[in-house]
Structure formats: structure tokens, C-alpha cells
Design a protein around this motif. Structure first.
Motif, PDB file in Angstrom:
ATOM      1  N   LEU A 170       0.878  -1.170   0.000  1.00  0.00           N
ATOM      2  CA  LEU A 170       0.000   0.000   0.000  1.00  0.00           C
ATOM      3  C   LEU A 170       0.917   1.223   0.000  1.00  0.00           C
ATOM      4  O   LEU A 170       2.038   1.161   0.530  1.00  0.00           O
ATOM      5  CB  LEU A 170      -0.894   0.004   1.239  1.00  0.00           C
ATOM      6  N   VAL A 171       0.447   2.308  -0.599  1.00  0.00           N
ATOM      7  CA  VAL A 171       1.334   3.462  -0.793  1.00  0.00           C
ATOM      8  C   VAL A 171       1.926   3.966   0.528  1.00  0.00           C
ATOM      9  O   VAL A 171       3.140   4.211   0.616  1.00  0.00           O
ATOM     10  CB  VAL A 171       0.584   4.594  -1.543  1.00  0.00           C
ATOM     11  N   GLN A 172       1.068   4.058   1.589  1.00  0.00           N
ATOM     12  CA  GLN A 172       1.598   4.603   2.844  1.00  0.00           C
ATOM     13  C   GLN A 172       2.668   3.690   3.441  1.00  0.00           C
ATOM     14  O   GLN A 172       3.647   4.173   4.039  1.00  0.00           O
ATOM     15  CB  GLN A 172       0.466   4.904   3.845  1.00  0.00           C
ATOM     16  N   ASP A 173       2.520   2.365   3.272  1.00  0.00           N
ATOM     17  CA  ASP A 173       3.548   1.427   3.772  1.00  0.00           C
ATOM     18  C   ASP A 173       4.844   1.586   2.985  1.00  0.00           C
ATOM     19  O   ASP A 173       5.932   1.589   3.544  1.00  0.00           O
ATOM     20  CB  ASP A 173       3.063  -0.035   3.639  1.00  0.00           C
ATOM     21  N   TRP A 174       4.690   1.725   1.657  1.00  0.00           N
ATOM     22  CA  TRP A 174       5.874   1.886   0.807  1.00  0.00           C
ATOM     23  C   TRP A 174       6.589   3.195   1.151  1.00  0.00           C
ATOM     24  O   TRP A 174       7.810   3.229   1.240  1.00  0.00           O
ATOM     25  CB  TRP A 174       5.452   1.877  -0.673  1.00  0.00           C
ATOM     26  N   MET A 175       5.788   4.262   1.378  1.00  0.00           N
ATOM     27  CA  MET A 175       6.395   5.560   1.688  1.00  0.00           C
ATOM     28  C   MET A 175       7.178   5.473   3.008  1.00  0.00           C
ATOM     29  O   MET A 175       8.291   5.952   3.097  1.00  0.00           O
ATOM     30  CB  MET A 175       5.324   6.649   1.791  1.00  0.00           C
TER      31      MET A 175
ATOM     32  N   ASN B 160       8.360   2.679   4.617  1.00  0.00           N
ATOM     33  CA  ASN B 160       9.473   1.723   4.658  1.00  0.00           C
ATOM     34  C   ASN B 160      10.529   1.945   3.586  1.00  0.00           C
ATOM     35  O   ASN B 160      11.676   1.566   3.771  1.00  0.00           O
ATOM     36  CB  ASN B 160       8.938   0.289   4.523  1.00  0.00           C
ATOM     37  N   ILE B 161      10.129   2.496   2.458  1.00  0.00           N
ATOM     38  CA  ILE B 161      11.092   2.620   1.349  1.00  0.00           C
ATOM     39  C   ILE B 161      11.244   4.073   0.880  1.00  0.00           C
ATOM     40  O   ILE B 161      12.352   4.591   0.805  1.00  0.00           O
ATOM     41  CB  ILE B 161      10.669   1.705   0.160  1.00  0.00           C
ATOM     42  N   GLY B 162      10.102   4.705   0.581  1.00  0.00           N
ATOM     43  CA  GLY B 162      10.133   6.044  -0.030  1.00  0.00           C
ATOM     44  C   GLY B 162      10.930   7.056   0.768  1.00  0.00           C
ATOM     45  O   GLY B 162      11.838   7.699   0.229  1.00  0.00           O
ATOM     46  N   TRP B 163      10.622   7.209   2.058  1.00  0.00           N
ATOM     47  CA  TRP B 163      11.305   8.225   2.873  1.00  0.00           C
ATOM     48  C   TRP B 163      12.782   7.869   3.074  1.00  0.00           C
ATOM     49  O   TRP B 163      13.609   8.742   3.311  1.00  0.00           O
ATOM     50  CB  TRP B 163      10.639   8.380   4.248  1.00  0.00           C
ATOM     51  N   GLN B 164      13.099   6.557   3.012  1.00  0.00           N
ATOM     52  CA  GLN B 164      14.505   6.138   3.219  1.00  0.00           C
ATOM     53  C   GLN B 164      15.374   6.461   1.990  1.00  0.00           C
ATOM     54  O   GLN B 164      16.577   6.524   2.097  1.00  0.00           O
ATOM     55  CB  GLN B 164      14.606   4.613   3.450  1.00  0.00           C
ATOM     56  N   HIS B 165      14.724   6.569   0.829  1.00  0.00           N
ATOM     57  CA  HIS B 165      15.495   6.811  -0.408  1.00  0.00           C
ATOM     58  C   HIS B 165      14.913   8.018  -1.157  1.00  0.00           C
ATOM     59  O   HIS B 165      14.356   7.877  -2.243  1.00  0.00           O
ATOM     60  CB  HIS B 165      15.449   5.581  -1.326  1.00  0.00           C
ATOM     61  N   PRO B 166      15.044   9.208  -0.556  1.00  0.00           N
ATOM     62  CA  PRO B 166      14.422  10.390  -1.188  1.00  0.00           C
ATOM     63  C   PRO B 166      14.961  10.682  -2.586  1.00  0.00           C
ATOM     64  O   PRO B 166      14.244  11.214  -3.436  1.00  0.00           O
ATOM     65  CB  PRO B 166      14.756  11.525  -0.217  1.00  0.00           C
ATOM     66  N   GLY B 167      16.200  10.291  -2.845  1.00  0.00           N
ATOM     67  CA  GLY B 167      16.784  10.526  -4.170  1.00  0.00           C
ATOM     68  C   GLY B 167      16.080   9.736  -5.261  1.00  0.00           C
ATOM     69  O   GLY B 167      16.099  10.116  -6.427  1.00  0.00           O
TER      70      GLY B 167
END
Lengths: 246, 261
Positions: B47-52, B54-61
Motif C-alpha cells: 500500500l502506498v503509505q507502507d511503501w512511503m 518503509n522505502i520512499g522516505w529512506q530513499h528520497p533521491g
């Protein structure tokens, strides 16, 4: 049976179209287009029946169906007495047919992922929409007597958009069946979405008076260039796909 | 102040810039998807919020464009609603002054935009609610899933082409017999590639590990998708409306001095 040599007469006919167009022999160019269209129809039929049963994947593949669709649009313009426009589209069809000459013409074998009626519907609508967008840009940019054939170009772009939207719907249903989502986060889906938004924007231009026909023509040309860049990229991305009869 | 903000939000010029930017960010995203294979593709199975989180915020680039795209899509949604309401309020008083066909033609783009909003809402529901699980699908495998659910893979069937020699042995169809237990449901059924099964509010999609389904290695995606009921019918409705609108518009234009409002 190898399909690569079978494409040579088709490419030769398209080569004649281009040559005659360059020599300004438009009537002969259109006759050559009719011959190229017929030869390519035979070529597509042979590809679709190459496994001993009808396989739509042999027809609806961008590298062979896009020039065929453009040739069809050219012939339709010719039959509706838009001779100059037909000759311009014929030249573009010939260029694309010749550009696709080096690509392996073998047929992608049917797989469990392609055994749905949605698949030919999707590819038919998508490739025909691409052809309409390219034809629209050609007519919009083509100015034989100083004036662009803009109403005709607009009509083609609008029907391209309707067909492209139909491709998005059948693609979404196919993607849901096969991959569990109607929209996948991937190169192909994101680029399709970009093209859809780009042409959806074109549909809105008529509500803004400062978008003259000349500017709209530039916009359609930019859309066709975006599309061609995407199709070229896709050829490299999908180059690893297994083919039979190449 | 509010009137000015509403005017900007409902303007077709705003739509133009937003659609242009959305298009640009879809292209930027597609380039990122070509260059990066590990993190971004996980968006399809979270789900988008889970991805954000666990992954999205960790790799902002890698994910900055995704956040901008979501923001632009939100603005486009607001713009579409505002534009549709604005147009509807202008059109309704004209209902009695216009011929029936002319009015229907004039109203259709607004209907298309309202259905488009429904489709966007469907995508919002699919992306942020429901659930998604991806498990491998090997015969005999038994899995404990969250929420007192269990899944057993009873058998995997692979059908291959017999003829012609160039196709012999290549995969034609693949399916899996499954036994699923959930509160209020206990049953056996079959899911096949391109033929998902729907049970107890979940859909079971069989997928191959290989992109082109050339190997026999399978995965099962178990999804609860509250948005799909809005997305596919909504898209079909948009196509139907467009197929009616454009010919009707030309007929109306040819008949009279009709001008779009």
C-alpha cells in the motif's frame, strides 16, 4: 520459415513510396502505397498463421502494425480525396516501415500471459492510436500551400485519443487479470499515462483562444516526437524477448 | 479571496498546466523505473503509505518525483471537481433555452470529468486501503496469513503446446488448486494465470516469476482491492461517453451554429 527475408518485398514497396514521394510523383507514390499495404497484409497474415493456428500476436506488434496502420490511414485519406495529405502520411509510413527493417521479424510465441481476448483488443487500439497521433502530427505540420490541414489533423488526433483511451481500459482489465492491479508502477505504464495526459491536454486546448492552429500543430508534433522516442526505447527494452522464425 | 482561489482552481488554464506537469512527472518516473529495479517496483506490492514509510522516505533521491506526482494528481483532482461544478452551475440555467441534443452534447464533457473523478477515487482506494500479499506458489506449500487465514497450494498444473515443433514444450496455461481458510470461509478453488479467483473478499491472482511466463516458477498475489469496482466500470463509462460525444458534437456543429460552452 524465416520472416526476415519475407519482409524485404514489403520494405522494397515502401522504399518505392518514399522515392516516388521525393520525386514529387504523388499519384505513383499512392499506387505504390496501395501495393505496399497489400504486401504487408499478406506478410501479417503469414505471421499470424505461422504456428498452424491463428495468433493475433503475429499481427498486432508495433514494428509491423504501425506502418501498416499508417499506410491504411494514408489510403483512407486518398479515398476521401485528400491527396496531398495522403502522400504526406504515405511518406511517414514508408519511413517507419524502413526504420523497422533491421528489427527481428520473428513472432513472439504465445504465452499464458497472452491468452486473453483483451490482449489483441489492447494492442490493436494502442497501435492504431499511435498511428493516428503520428498521422495527425504529420498533417498538422504539413503545409503544401502555406496552410496546415488542421481540421483533418484535429479529427485524427481526437480519434487517436478515443482509441488510446480504449487501449488504456482494455490494458487495465488485462493488467488486473494478470498482475492483480489495473495500473502497474513500471516504465511502460508510466509512459502510457504520460502520453494519455499529453493528448488529454491537447483536447483541452480548444478552450484556450491563445492556442492558435499553428501552436496546436507544434503541440501535436511534440506529442508525436514523445511517442516515437518512447517506441524507440521500448524496442531496446524488449529486445531480449524470444522470437520464433526470425 | 475565496472567489479568486475558486476561479484559479476551476480554470481550464490550471488544467493545462497541471496535466502538462503530470505528464512530465510520469515521464520522469518512467526513467527512474528504467534505472532502478529494487525499490521502486515494490510499489506494486505495498500500500502506498507502507511503501512511503518503509522505502520512499529512506530513499528520497529515488522517490522525490513520486511525492511530487501524488501532489500534482491531488491538485488535478481538485481542479477537475471545481471545473465540473463551475461548468454545471453555468449550464443548468440554460437547460430550457437549448435543444435537447445540444444540451446533452454540452453536458457530456462534465459527465466525463465527474466519472474521471470516480476513477481517481478508485485508484486512491486501491493504493491506500485494502491489502496485498505476495507469496510463492509451490505444490504442497502451506501458509499462515494474518487475520487467522491459511492457504494451502494443493497442486500446480502446467499445460504445454504439443504442436508445432517450434512451440512444443512451451507453456500454454498454468493454474493452481488452492485451499483457503478465513473467518467465515473454508473452500477449495482454482486460480489460473489471467483467470483470478475471488473468494471471501479477496482476489487470488496467479503470476509467473518470469516476466514473459517462460518458467514454471509461480507466485500468488492475494489482494483486497476496494477501488477496482470504481476503476474498470468508470473507465468503460468514459469510453462510452466519448464514443457518443465526438460524433454527436460534429452532428450538432454541422446542424447549427452550435458553440461549446
Amino acid at each position: 520459415m524465416s520472416f526476415n527475408p519475407l519482409y524485404i518485398p514489403v520494405a522494397a514497396a515502401y522504399g518505392c513510396v518514399l522515392l516516388l514521394r521525393l520525386l514529387n510523383k504523388n499519384r505513383l507514390a499512392r499506387i505504390a502505397l496501395l501495393i505496399a499495404f497489400f504486401l504487408q497484409a499478406v506478410f501479417l497474415t503469414a505471421r499470424s498463421l505461422s504456428f498452424g493456428f491463428f495468433n493475433s500476436g503475429g499481427i498486432f506488434e508495433e514494428q509491423v502494425f504501425l506502418p501498416f496502420s499508417l499506410a491504411g490511414i494514408g489510403l483512407w485519406l486518398w479515398s476521401s480525396r485528400h491527396d496531398e495529405e495522403a502522400a504526406a502520411v504515405a511518406a511517414v509510413a514508408a519511413c517507419i516501415a524502413l526504420l523497422s527493417l533491421p528489427i527481428d521479424k520473428g513472432v513472439i510465441p504465445p504465452s499464458p500471459k497472452s491468452s486473453s481476448l483483451l490482449v489483441p483488443v489492447f494492442f490493436f487500439c494502442e497501435i492504431l492510436a499511435h498511428a493516428l497521433f503520428i498521422a495527425a502530427a504529420t498533417l498538422a505540420a504539413w503545409r503544401p500551400k502555406g496552410e496546415a490541414s488542421f481540421p483533418q489533423a484535429h479529427r485524427l488526433a481526437v480519434w487517436g485519443f478515443v482509441l488510446f483511451s480504449a487501449a488504456q481500459v482494455s490494458g487495465a482489465a488485462w493488467c488486473y487479470q494478470g498482475w492483480s492491479v489495473p495500473f502497474q508502477w513500471s516504465f511502460r505504464h508510466l509512459h502510457s499515462a504520460a502520453i494519455w495526459c499529453f493528448f488529454a491536454n491537447y483536447i483541452h486546448l480548444r478552450f484556450m483562444p491563445w492556442w492558435t492552429d499553428r501552436r496546436k500543430a507544434a503541440y501535436l508534433t511534440a506529442g508525436a516526437l514523445l511517442l516515437v522516442a518512447y517506441l524507440a526505447a521500448l524496442q531496446f527494452i524488449e529486445a531480449g524477448q524470444q522470437r520464433i522464425g526470425g | 479571496m475565496f472567489q479568486r482561489a475558486w476561479k484559479i482552481m476551476a480554470a481550464v488554464q490550471t488544467t493545462f498546466w497541471l496535466l502538462g506537469l503530470v505528464s512530465l512527472f510520469f515521464i520522469i518516473g518512467s526513467i527512474y523505473f528504467r534505472l532502478e529495479k529494487q525499490f521502486l517496483s515494490q510499489l506494486n506490492f505495498h500500500l502506498v503509505q507502507d511503501w512511503m514509510r518503509n522505502i520512499g522516505w529512506q530513499h528520497p533521491g529515488l522517490s522525490w518525483w513520486f511525492f511530487v506526482l501524488l501532489f500534482l494528481l491531488l491538485l488535478l483532482g481538485i481542479n477537475t471537481v471545481a471545473c465540473s461544478i463551475d461548468r454545471l452551475l453555468r449550464l443548468l440555467p440554460l437547460r430550457k433555452k437549448m435543444a435537447r441534443l445540444e444540451f446533452m452534447v454540452t453536458l457530456t464533457p462534465t459527465l466525463v470529468h465527474l466519472v474521471f473523478i470516480l476513477v481517481l477515487c478508485g485508484h486512491l482506494l486501491s493504493s491506500f486501503t485494502g491489502s496485498v500479499e505476495k507469496v510463492s506458489c509451490a505444490p504442497g506449500q502451506a501458509l499462515e496469513l494474518s487475520g487467522q487465514r491459511t492457504l494451502q497450494v494443493l497442486a500446480v498444473r502446467c499445460e504445454t503446446h504439443a504442436q508445432p515443433p517450434s512451440l512444443a514444450g512451451k507453456l500454454k496455461k498454468m493454474s493452481a488448486a488452492l485451499h483457503f481458510r478465513a473467518p467465515g470461509f473454508d473452500g477449495e478453488f482454482t486460480a489460473a494465470i489471467l483467470a483470478p479467483a475471488h473468494r471471501a473478499g479477496f482476489s487470488f491472482h496467479l503470476d509467473s516469476v518470469d516476466k514473459y511466463a517462460r518458467s514454471r516458477e509461480l507466485v500468488l498475489i492475494i489482494r483486497r482491492d476496494p477501488g477496482i469496482g470504481l476503476i474498470i466500470p468508470g473507465l468503460l463509462a468514459i469510453i462510452a461517453l466519448m464514443l457518443w460525444y465526438f460524433p454527436a458534437l460534429w452532428i450538432t456543429k454541422n446542424k447549427s451554429n452550435f458553440k461549446e460552452k
